[in-house]
Design an enzyme around this catalytic site. Structure first.
Site, PDB file in Angstrom:
ATOM      1  N   ASN A 118       5.065 -67.566 -38.837  1.00  0.00           N
ATOM      2  CA  ASN A 118       4.265 -67.801 -40.046  1.00  0.00           C
ATOM      3  C   ASN A 118       5.211 -67.819 -41.247  1.00  0.00           C
ATOM      4  O   ASN A 118       5.708 -66.776 -41.656  1.00  0.00           O
ATOM      5  CB  ASN A 118       3.212 -66.687 -40.195  1.00  0.00           C
ATOM      6  CG  ASN A 118       2.437 -66.799 -41.500  1.00  0.00           C
ATOM      7  OD1 ASN A 118       2.502 -67.830 -42.182  1.00  0.00           O
ATOM      8  ND2 ASN A 118       1.709 -65.753 -41.843  1.00  0.00           N
ATOM      9  N   LYS A 169       4.486 -68.530 -44.285  1.00  0.00           N
ATOM     10  CA  LYS A 169       3.845 -68.184 -45.565  1.00  0.00           C
ATOM     11  C   LYS A 169       4.238 -69.242 -46.614  1.00  0.00           C
ATOM     12  O   LYS A 169       4.323 -70.415 -46.270  1.00  0.00           O
ATOM     13  CB  LYS A 169       4.223 -66.761 -45.966  1.00  0.00           C
ATOM     14  CG  LYS A 169       3.967 -65.778 -44.812  1.00  0.00           C
ATOM     15  CD  LYS A 169       4.105 -64.340 -45.159  1.00  0.00           C
ATOM     16  CE  LYS A 169       3.808 -63.507 -43.921  1.00  0.00           C
ATOM     17  NZ  LYS A 169       3.795 -62.082 -44.162  1.00  0.00           N
ATOM     18  N   HIS A 211      -5.729 -63.840 -42.467  1.00  0.00           N
ATOM     19  CA  HIS A 211      -4.483 -63.077 -42.651  1.00  0.00           C
ATOM     20  C   HIS A 211      -4.705 -62.053 -43.766  1.00  0.00           C
ATOM     21  O   HIS A 211      -5.404 -62.336 -44.739  1.00  0.00           O
ATOM     22  CB  HIS A 211      -3.342 -64.037 -43.008  1.00  0.00           C
ATOM     23  CG  HIS A 211      -2.003 -63.375 -42.948  1.00  0.00           C
ATOM     24  ND1 HIS A 211      -1.559 -62.529 -43.935  1.00  0.00           N
ATOM     25  CD2 HIS A 211      -1.027 -63.403 -42.006  1.00  0.00           C
ATOM     26  CE1 HIS A 211      -0.357 -62.078 -43.597  1.00  0.00           C
ATOM     27  NE2 HIS A 211      -0.019 -62.583 -42.423  1.00  0.00           N
ATOM     28  N   GLU A 242      -2.982 -61.162 -46.155  1.00  0.00           N
ATOM     29  CA  GLU A 242      -2.606 -61.624 -47.498  1.00  0.00           C
ATOM     30  C   GLU A 242      -3.712 -62.466 -48.118  1.00  0.00           C
ATOM     31  O   GLU A 242      -3.842 -62.529 -49.335  1.00  0.00           O
ATOM     32  CB  GLU A 242      -1.273 -62.394 -47.424  1.00  0.00           C
ATOM     33  CG  GLU A 242      -0.110 -61.432 -47.211  1.00  0.00           C
ATOM     34  CD  GLU A 242       1.094 -62.039 -46.514  1.00  0.00           C
ATOM     35  OE1 GLU A 242       1.175 -63.271 -46.391  1.00  0.00           O
ATOM     36  OE2 GLU A 242       1.965 -61.249 -46.087  1.00  0.00           O
ATOM     37  N   GLU A 275      -2.318 -57.235 -36.954  1.00  0.00           N
ATOM     38  CA  GLU A 275      -1.229 -57.081 -37.915  1.00  0.00           C
ATOM     39  C   GLU A 275      -1.547 -55.890 -38.821  1.00  0.00           C
ATOM     40  O   GLU A 275      -2.305 -56.041 -39.802  1.00  0.00           O
ATOM     41  CB  GLU A 275      -1.089 -58.338 -38.780  1.00  0.00           C
ATOM     42  CG  GLU A 275      -0.696 -59.572 -38.024  1.00  0.00           C
ATOM     43  CD  GLU A 275       0.056 -60.563 -38.923  1.00  0.00           C
ATOM     44  OE1 GLU A 275       1.210 -60.852 -38.608  1.00  0.00           O
ATOM     45  OE2 GLU A 275      -0.497 -61.007 -39.938  1.00  0.00           O
ATOM     46  N   GLY A 310       5.998 -57.170 -43.730  1.00  0.00           N
ATOM     47  CA  GLY A 310       7.020 -57.346 -44.762  1.00  0.00           C
ATOM     48  C   GLY A 310       7.656 -56.051 -45.226  1.00  0.00           C
ATOM     49  O   GLY A 310       8.338 -56.021 -46.249  1.00  0.00           O
ATOM     50  N   SER A 314       6.700 -57.084 -39.213  1.00  0.00           N
ATOM     51  CA  SER A 314       8.123 -56.735 -39.113  1.00  0.00           C
ATOM     52  C   SER A 314       8.707 -56.925 -37.713  1.00  0.00           C
ATOM     53  O   SER A 314       9.555 -56.148 -37.278  1.00  0.00           O
ATOM     54  CB  SER A 314       8.369 -55.308 -39.617  1.00  0.00           C
ATOM     55  OG  SER A 314       8.041 -55.219 -40.994  1.00  0.00           O
TER      56      SER A 314
HETATM   57  P1  13P Z   1       6.652 -60.003 -41.431  1.00  0.00           P
HETATM   58  O1  13P Z   1       7.129 -60.372 -40.052  1.00  0.00           O
HETATM   59  O2  13P Z   1       7.506 -60.567 -42.521  1.00  0.00           O
HETATM   60  O3  13P Z   1       6.426 -58.521 -41.552  1.00  0.00           O
HETATM   61  O4  13P Z   1       5.225 -60.701 -41.634  1.00  0.00           O
HETATM   62  C1  13P Z   1       4.266 -60.548 -40.649  1.00  0.00           C
HETATM   63  C2  13P Z   1       3.146 -61.457 -40.924  1.00  0.00           C
HETATM   64  O5  13P Z   1       2.390 -61.292 -41.866  1.00  0.00           O
HETATM   65  C3  13P Z   1       2.986 -62.623 -40.024  1.00  0.00           C
HETATM   66  O6  13P Z   1       1.763 -63.253 -40.223  1.00  0.00           O
END
Ligand code: 13P
Length: 249
Positions: free
Chosen positions: A9, A11, A95, A97, A167, A173, A213
């Site tokens: 992903n 983003k 997601h 976010e 997640e 992140g 992560s």
């Molecule tokens: P990270 O791997 O950067 O922690 O992000 C995970 C994520 O949100 C994947 O959709």
């Protein structure tokens, strides 16, 4: 019996030119593997160009969001048939976010999942608790509600095509991965929930991804868990070399 699935992903990262460069690098010498599927989820702008670059490769495309209507006055939105036409096989839905940043509710997730399934896309339904919720011992109740409302009234025939991604928000992140044991505990809970909802056969065949992560060093130990069927990778999917190591966990 479940094939693994690894999705990168991106983003809001990479221009079209950067995305094409990445796809060429990743697909060079990349051959399909019988036991796993691989996809990348670039920004909308890069989907169409990437579908041409990845056409004859074993790397599929995933969108990062979708609207539930087919078309209409929805400025800034993209529909499921549009994503299918642009070359997508999967779409991320709910997601954290988007839940946090755009106020997306479980009901929105449900409408989006149904629209994706109707169009022939595989929805990747994201669930996960915040740190406060985990510390308040609400992890399972939060996940249960997200699944119950997010998967509400999805037909038994369709549910088998849906993918769930766990997640934990506190692991996204932050460099703070859930331990394989912590992740497996929730994946097992999700599988049991799906079993009660849809029966053993569908639950046993549903792919449940872990995200938060993930990196080349922890991918193998996460994938060794019984109910972890794949990975949703953020930051570590932005570099073709690092993503390749995760795919080859
Ligand atoms: P990270 O791997 O950067 O922690 O992000 C995970 C994520 O949100 C994947 O959709």
């Amino acid at each position: 019996m479940r094939r693994a699935l690894i999705i990168g992903n991106w983003k809001m990262h990479k221009t079209v030119a950067q995305a094409v460069g990445f796809a060429r690098e990743l697909s060079a010498g990349f051959t399909a593997r019988a036991d796993r599927d691989v996809a990348i989820a670039p920004p909308f702008t890069a989907l169409h160009a990437l579908s041409a670059v990845l056409k004859d490769t074993a790397i599929a495309l995933c969108a990062q969001d979708v609207h539930w209507e087919l078309e209409g006055a929805f400025t800034g939105e993209v529909s499921a048939p549009m994503l299918l036409e642009a070359g997508c096989r999967y779409v991320l839905i709910g997601h954290s976010e988007r839940r946090r940043g755009s106020g997306e509710s479980n009901e929105d997730v449900n409408r989006k999942a149904k629209a994706a399934l109707r169009a022939g896309l595989a929805p990747v339904i994201c669930v996960g608790e915040t740190l406060d919720e985990r510390e308040a011992k609400q992890t399972f109740s939060v996940i249960r509600r997200q699944l119950k409302e997010g998967l509400n009234n999805i037909l038994a025939d369709d549910i088998g095509r849906a993918i769930v991604a766990y997640e934990p928000v506190w692991a996204i992140g932050t460099g703070k991965t859930a331990t394989p044991g912590q992740a497996e505990e929730v994946h097992d809970f999700i599988r049991q929930f799906l079993e009660r909802m849809n029966g053993t056969e569908i639950a046993a065949g549903t792919c449940i991804l872990y995200g938060g992560s993930v990196n080349p060093d922890n991918a193998g130990s996460l994938m060794a868990q019984k109910d972890i069927d794949g990975l949703l990778v953020g930051g570590a999917s932005l570099d073709a070399g690092s993503f390749r190591k995760i795919i080859d966990y």
